[in-house]
Design an enzyme around this catalytic site. Sequence first.
Site, PDB file in Angstrom:
ATOM      1  N   LYS A   1      46.285  19.061  20.674  1.00  0.00           N
ATOM      2  CA  LYS A   1      45.608  17.756  20.785  1.00  0.00           C
ATOM      3  C   LYS A   1      44.506  17.757  21.853  1.00  0.00           C
ATOM      4  O   LYS A   1      43.449  17.158  21.655  1.00  0.00           O
ATOM      5  CB  LYS A   1      46.619  16.649  21.094  1.00  0.00           C
ATOM      6  CG  LYS A   1      47.608  16.384  19.965  1.00  0.00           C
ATOM      7  CD  LYS A   1      48.511  15.208  20.327  1.00  0.00           C
ATOM      8  CE  LYS A   1      49.618  15.033  19.317  1.00  0.00           C
ATOM      9  NZ  LYS A   1      50.446  13.845  19.581  1.00  0.00           N
TER      10      LYS A   1
ATOM     11  N   ASP B  57      47.904   7.854  18.671  1.00  0.00           N
ATOM     12  CA  ASP B  57      49.203   7.794  19.362  1.00  0.00           C
ATOM     13  C   ASP B  57      49.300   6.520  20.203  1.00  0.00           C
ATOM     14  O   ASP B  57      50.388   5.977  20.405  1.00  0.00           O
ATOM     15  CB  ASP B  57      49.387   9.024  20.270  1.00  0.00           C
ATOM     16  CG  ASP B  57      49.724  10.275  19.473  1.00  0.00           C
ATOM     17  OD1 ASP B  57      50.305  10.162  18.379  1.00  0.00           O
ATOM     18  OD2 ASP B  57      49.402  11.379  19.956  1.00  0.00           O
TER      19      ASP B  57
END
Length: 275
Positions: A60, A96
Amino acid sequence: MIIGQPVAHSLSPIFQNAALDQIGSAVRYGRQELAPEQVPAFLAACASARVAGNITLPHKELAMGCVQWTTAVAQRVGAVNTFWTEGGTLVGHNTDVAGASAALRALIGSTPAVWSELPVVMFGAGGSAAATLIALQDAGARAITIVARTPSRAAGLLERLEIDARVVAGHKAASALQDARLVINATPVGLRDDAWPVEIGLLPPRAAVLDLVYRRGETPWVRACRAAGHRAEDGLRMLVEQGAAAFECWFGVPAPRDAMWDALGIRPVAHPDPA
Ligand code: NAP
């Protein structure tokens, strides 16, 4: 598609393909395991082929430098978990935060005055903690304590995110928990075994509990917390909601959340009204 290392365990293809079926799309969501050194070229190829997708651990942060444009949310977190092509440009975003926000809302609600007074204690200072800290900040939380095995990592994270919170070393968890009203596990404890990140006896009676870890049938810690009378849920809502937010970025239509949950064979936890 989802790229990561490993990705075989990922639940995303299950609920994303169900969502695609639900909107009548022939597009398929696959998975691709990649070593870090393969990620830049693979994302460049995705841009050329107009493939959209998700990025999971451990890529990420790496992906921040592999996309051509990052959204403000991705910049705040310092990580990309969702990408797509827009006008020929590969865009990196982070859903997220939206996933964490949904989980926080389900447990506590969205009243800023409630959040501003709510003592929150979070265990862990890694990537999922970063997204959750931003969700907490956006909710209005002002009394945040991070309990960290490596306090310097937590201090560095807070400095980077420009968030004002207290850092406590792991061995002082008991005192940090005394007034807690929301306790969050952002460590992998309980992912591969039945270990608890926090002893149930240390949780104040009115504390709500969010375990970012998810497993089929919930984590033993979440089950034990609920049995002891705490509002508690695992990381599955965060997972599904980050996927739903990504789906909405890709297709511009509301994600069919019911179909996504049905594909997992689970319903989101319904909490009783807060005491
Ligand atoms: P990460 O970046 O590796 O950070 C993990 C954090 O936990 C670090 O602060 C680490 O401390 C700490 N830690 C690790 N093992 C520990 C232990 N035994 N005792 C105490 N602290 C420990 O990982 P992450 O990306 O934040 O992910 C953490 C967990 O969250 C994952 O295992 C995953 O299950 C879950 N997660 C869920 C979602 C969701 O959608 N629900 C999304 C992302 C992650 P050090 O700094 O000392 O190493």
